[in-house]
Design a protein around this motif. Structure first.
Motif, short mmCIF file in Angstrom:
data_model
loop_
_atom_site.label_atom_id
_atom_site.label_comp_id
_atom_site.label_asym_id
_atom_site.label_seq_id
_atom_site.Cartn_x
_atom_site.Cartn_y
_atom_site.Cartn_z
N THR A 61 0.45 12.84 -5.93
CA THR A 61 1.63 12.97 -6.80
C THR A 61 2.87 12.73 -5.97
O THR A 61 2.88 12.94 -4.76
N ASN A 62 3.90 12.30 -6.61
CA ASN A 62 5.14 11.98 -5.94
C ASN A 62 6.30 12.29 -6.88
O ASN A 62 6.45 11.64 -7.90
N ASP A 63 7.06 13.30 -6.55
CA ASP A 63 8.17 13.69 -7.42
C ASP A 63 9.51 13.22 -6.87
O ASP A 63 10.56 13.60 -7.36
N ASN A 64 9.46 12.39 -5.82
CA ASN A 64 10.71 11.96 -5.20
C ASN A 64 11.30 10.73 -5.87
O ASN A 64 12.41 10.33 -5.56
N ASN A 65 10.54 10.12 -6.80
CA ASN A 65 11.03 8.93 -7.49
C ASN A 65 11.57 7.90 -6.50
O ASN A 65 12.73 7.52 -6.54
N ASN A 66 10.70 7.47 -5.62
CA ASN A 66 11.14 6.57 -4.55
C ASN A 66 11.34 5.14 -5.03
O ASN A 66 11.04 4.80 -6.16
N LEU A 67 11.84 4.30 -4.13
CA LEU A 67 12.03 2.87 -4.42
C LEU A 67 10.86 2.11 -3.81
O LEU A 67 10.54 2.30 -2.63
N ILE A 68 10.20 1.27 -4.61
CA ILE A 68 9.03 0.55 -4.13
C ILE A 68 9.21 -0.95 -4.26
O ILE A 68 9.81 -1.44 -5.22
N VAL A 69 8.73 -1.68 -3.25
CA VAL A 69 8.77 -3.15 -3.26
C VAL A 69 7.34 -3.66 -3.30
O VAL A 69 6.50 -3.26 -2.48
N TYR A 70 7.05 -4.55 -4.28
CA TYR A 70 5.75 -5.20 -4.32
C TYR A 70 5.78 -6.36 -3.32
O TYR A 70 6.59 -7.28 -3.46
N CYS A 71 4.94 -6.30 -2.31
CA CYS A 71 4.93 -7.30 -1.25
C CYS A 71 3.80 -8.31 -1.48
O CYS A 71 2.63 -7.94 -1.55
N GLU A 72 4.18 -9.56 -1.61
CA GLU A 72 3.20 -10.62 -1.85
C GLU A 72 2.47 -10.97 -0.55
O GLU A 72 3.10 -11.17 0.49
N TRP A 73 1.16 -11.07 -0.67
CA TRP A 73 0.31 -11.38 0.49
C TRP A 73 -0.31 -12.77 0.30
O TRP A 73 -0.89 -13.05 -0.73
N ASP A 74 -0.14 -13.62 1.30
CA ASP A 74 -0.69 -14.97 1.20
C ASP A 74 -1.53 -15.29 2.44
O ASP A 74 -1.00 -15.67 3.48
N GLY A 112 19.04 8.38 -1.07
CA GLY A 112 18.42 9.49 -0.36
C GLY A 112 16.93 9.63 -0.66
O GLY A 112 16.39 10.74 -0.70
N VAL A 113 16.27 8.48 -0.90
CA VAL A 113 14.83 8.50 -1.19
C VAL A 113 14.09 7.61 -0.19
O VAL A 113 14.71 6.89 0.60
N LYS A 114 12.78 7.68 -0.23
CA LYS A 114 11.97 6.85 0.67
C LYS A 114 11.86 5.42 0.13
O LYS A 114 11.84 5.20 -1.07
N LEU A 115 11.77 4.49 1.08
CA LEU A 115 11.47 3.10 0.73
C LEU A 115 9.97 2.89 0.90
O LEU A 115 9.42 3.14 1.98
N GLY A 170 16.19 -3.17 -0.18
CA GLY A 170 15.65 -1.89 -0.63
C GLY A 170 15.97 -0.75 0.32
O GLY A 170 16.22 0.38 -0.11
N ARG A 171 15.99 -1.07 1.62
CA ARG A 171 16.32 -0.04 2.62
C ARG A 171 17.74 0.49 2.40
O ARG A 171 17.99 1.70 2.45
#
Length: 343
Positions: A2-15, A38-41, A30-31
């Motif tokens: 569970t994660n209640d910090n409502n963080n910022l997430i980036v979908y990273c494409e893998w090739d 004040g949240v995690k990246l 995003g950083r």
């Protein structure tokens, strides 16, 4: 989990063996946004043979890296990746999700946002954090993602907010954001996820038997010098002269959408909101009026020279040097001068 910090997430494409540049650009942006909030990246990367991909992502500021390493997740197919993100996002409740406006991002983003009823803004040219007050209800919201992009054919720059639904989702084209190392020593927490916990077997119904990717022979993104032509160049023959000038300077030829639509050059050379974003050391704009969609793709060039017979062309307002004259008169003179002085 569970994660209640409502963080910022980036979908990273893998090739195959690397993370796409656009994903690293989005981690850079995003950083900045995550620090302001004040949240995690966080980053999520799904594919096969990911190795120590966290060593690539952490220096760009990622605090957490979700890794989903499974042979069935590469090459990319829609259903497994969409199902993975939908189910993971239901679990961790990210506040913001950023994706590249690539073939993959444009396929994946709408499916995820539609399923989560979150909304999505495509092709953003800027992302900021700010407050918003609903004019109708008077309700105020703080720390929303400002999703900024040209709208109505580029006649205005729209700032779009999503007050209620989460995650706030946006896609950004490659090259729009700068790619910069945040801290070479930055470390990320790695969370290895089992694909079977998030993706049911039915999602793997589509299998890629073989794929061929033809690499583009035109590389305007990394060109240090770009000679770009607009509708004012007047013809395909006019573009031949631009190619000659670019060759003398050791640069590449770019174009506006109007010039591409006229059939004077290839789409791969198109610069702007619906093309490539570039940051050359020198940008020579030939017969380009400077619509907002084009300026969005080249305004961070180090030096901009505008050649235009209209002294009031919008591009002149951002140009370092303006030559008010006909392109067909000036370009041959430049070619002659540089040939003479490069011997």
């Amino acid at each position: 989990m569970t994660n209640d910090n409502n963080n910022l997430i980036v979908y990273c494409e893998w090739d195959e063996d690397h993370v796409a540049d656009v994903s690293l650009e989005l981690l850079t942006k995003g950083r900045v946004l995550a620090t302001k909030l004040g949240v995690k990246l966080e980053a999520i990367v799904a594919g096969h043979n990911l190795g120590n991909v966290e060593d690539t992502l952490a220096p760009y500021g990622a605090d957490v890296v979700y890794k989903v390493d499974d042979a069935r997740l590469f090459p990319y197919t829609t259903n497994p990746h969409a199902t993975l993100l939908i189910n993971l996002f239901k679990e961790i409740n990210p506040q913001i999700c950023l994706m590249g406006a690539t073939c993959i991002g444009r396929d994946l983003g709408p499916r995820v946002s539609s399923s989560l009823h979150s909304g999505l803004t495509a092709d953003c040219t800027s992302l900021e954090i700010g407050d918003h007050t609903d004019a109708k209800t008077g309700k105020s919201y703080s720390d929303l993602l400002y999703q900024i992009r040209p709208a109505f054919g580029g006649n205005i720059v729209a700032t779009i907010v999503n007050p209620e639904c989460r995650p706030q989702m946006a896609t950004v084209r490659e090259g729009v954001m700068k790619k910069e190392i945040y801290d070479p020593a930055h470390k990320a927490e790695v969370i290895n996820l089992n694909a079977d916990d998030y993706i049911d077997a039915a999602q793997y119904v589509v299998e890629i038997i073989d794929r061929h990717i033809e690499k583009s022979k035109i590389n305007i993104k990394n060109a240090p010098i770009i000679v770009a032509g607009g509708y004012g160049v007047g013809s395909a023959e006019g573009f031949d002269k631009l190619h000659e000038l670019a060759k003398v300077l050791g640069g590449e030829v770019g174009a506006t959408r109007a010039a591409v639509d006229a059939g004077w050059t290839e789409h791969a050379r198109q610069i702007g909101q619906t093309g490539t974003t570039v940051r050359p050391k020198l940008y020579i704009a030939c017969g380009i009026s400077g619509q907002i969609q084009h300026i969005a793709g080249m305004q961070e060039s180090s030096i901009i020279i505008s050649i235009n017979n209209d002294p009031n062309a919008p591009i002149n307002t951002i140009a370092d040097y303006v030559i008010t004259a006909d392109v067909e008169e000036i370009v041959p003179k430049l070619i002659k001068y540089y040939k003479k002085n490069s011997k």
